[in-house]
Design a protein around this motif. Sequence first.
Motif, PDB file in Angstrom:
ATOM      1  N   GLN A  39       0.798  -0.728   0.288  1.00  0.00           N
ATOM      2  CA  GLN A  39      -0.356   0.418  -0.087  1.00  0.00           C
ATOM      3  C   GLN A  39       0.427   1.420  -0.040  1.00  0.00           C
ATOM      4  O   GLN A  39       0.785   2.261  -0.628  1.00  0.00           O
ATOM      5  N   ALA A  40       1.808   1.280   0.804  1.00  0.00           N
ATOM      6  CA  ALA A  40       3.048   2.376   0.913  1.00  0.00           C
ATOM      7  C   ALA A  40       3.395   2.749  -0.663  1.00  0.00           C
ATOM      8  O   ALA A  40       3.709   3.627  -1.014  1.00  0.00           O
ATOM      9  N   LEU A  41       3.987   1.527  -0.807  1.00  0.00           N
ATOM     10  CA  LEU A  41       4.784   1.676  -2.575  1.00  0.00           C
ATOM     11  C   LEU A  41       3.592   2.682  -3.666  1.00  0.00           C
ATOM     12  O   LEU A  41       4.197   3.002  -4.087  1.00  0.00           O
ATOM     13  N   ALA A  42       2.509   1.513  -3.520  1.00  0.00           N
ATOM     14  CA  ALA A  42       0.952   2.178  -4.487  1.00  0.00           C
ATOM     15  C   ALA A  42       0.654   3.948  -3.693  1.00  0.00           C
ATOM     16  O   ALA A  42       0.578   4.295  -5.328  1.00  0.00           O
ATOM     17  N   LEU A  43       1.206   3.993  -3.104  1.00  0.00           N
ATOM     18  CA  LEU A  43       0.736   5.265  -3.198  1.00  0.00           C
ATOM     19  C   LEU A  43       2.341   7.012  -3.035  1.00  0.00           C
ATOM     20  O   LEU A  43       1.861   7.637  -2.632  1.00  0.00           O
ATOM     21  N   ARG A  44       3.423   5.771  -2.823  1.00  0.00           N
ATOM     22  CA  ARG A  44       4.898   6.809  -3.482  1.00  0.00           C
ATOM     23  C   ARG A  44       4.445   7.695  -3.693  1.00  0.00           C
ATOM     24  O   ARG A  44       4.704   7.496  -5.060  1.00  0.00           O
ATOM     25  N   ALA A  45       4.867   8.790  -4.002  1.00  0.00           N
ATOM     26  CA  ALA A  45       4.867  10.290  -4.978  1.00  0.00           C
ATOM     27  C   ALA A  45       5.352  11.739  -3.787  1.00  0.00           C
ATOM     28  O   ALA A  45       5.582  11.709  -3.068  1.00  0.00           O
ATOM     29  N   SER A  46       5.975  11.988  -5.095  1.00  0.00           N
ATOM     30  CA  SER A  46       7.225  13.173  -4.317  1.00  0.00           C
ATOM     31  C   SER A  46       6.225  14.267  -4.391  1.00  0.00           C
ATOM     32  O   SER A  46       5.604  14.629  -4.971  1.00  0.00           O
ATOM     33  N   ALA A  47       5.960  15.066  -2.887  1.00  0.00           N
ATOM     34  CA  ALA A  47       4.686  15.717  -2.845  1.00  0.00           C
ATOM     35  C   ALA A  47       5.294  17.045  -3.954  1.00  0.00           C
ATOM     36  O   ALA A  47       6.377  17.368  -3.593  1.00  0.00           O
TER      37      ALA A  47
END
Length: 209
Positions: A39-47
Amino acid sequence: MRTLSILLILLPAISCQAQSLIGVTLPAPNKERGLTVMQALALRASATDMDTSMLSVNDISDLLWATVGINREESGKRTAPTALNAQEINLYLCSAEGIFLYLPKEHALKLIVTGDHRKEVAGRQEKAAEAPIFLILTADLRRFPFGDDERRKLWAAMDAGIASQNISIFCAGTGLSTRPRATMNSETLHELMMLDEKEILMLNHPVCN
Ligand SMILES: Cc1cc2nc3c(=O)[nH]c(=O)nc-3n(C[C@H](O)[C@H](O)[C@H](O)COP(=O)(O)O)c2cc1C
């Protein structure tokens, strides 16, 4: 009754005040929290947007440990691997109060310079200075037992990248926002942080709620 009324008026203001990090005792990291790895990998993005509110001490404690904390007491090894187990990556935290060095053995923050130096970490991306904290990754090349400077810098870049990803995944898994950044006023920070010439600035991460 009057005292109670005054307290009730003051209470929200007191609770909104961010806790100082100077001399703070960090709570033990909470190793149970967060989303699953997938789930964390699916959400990772640079803010891109920055929430300016200060992080809680619990979040800061967990974030520091997740980045380069000791996860095996018997060997002193860390959440992030390093080439030759040199453990040359140092983790600093820059807030409005100052710049702190994270001490993994003590799981504590040591103040090394006072004052708000977030603008120096933001560099030419001035808006980033609104972040409540930055994590700064440096590499102390002296900790490698052998290798010329070119080889040491290569290992250091790999190791800093791994620690950086720990930050990104921790943030994605716990609802915080971050962005890996190479941009910063490196020369000014190097002097300000009183780093040895062999300790080089690698990356920084603004971290926000
Ligand atoms: C080594 C490295 C350096 C970066 N430096 C900056 C930077 O200085 N400023 C910035 O805004 N973003 C920086 N980024 C973020 C990238 O622009 C971002 O990761 C890329 O656009 C991909 O977007 P994503 O992380 O959301 O997948 C950096 C990323 C990495 C891995």
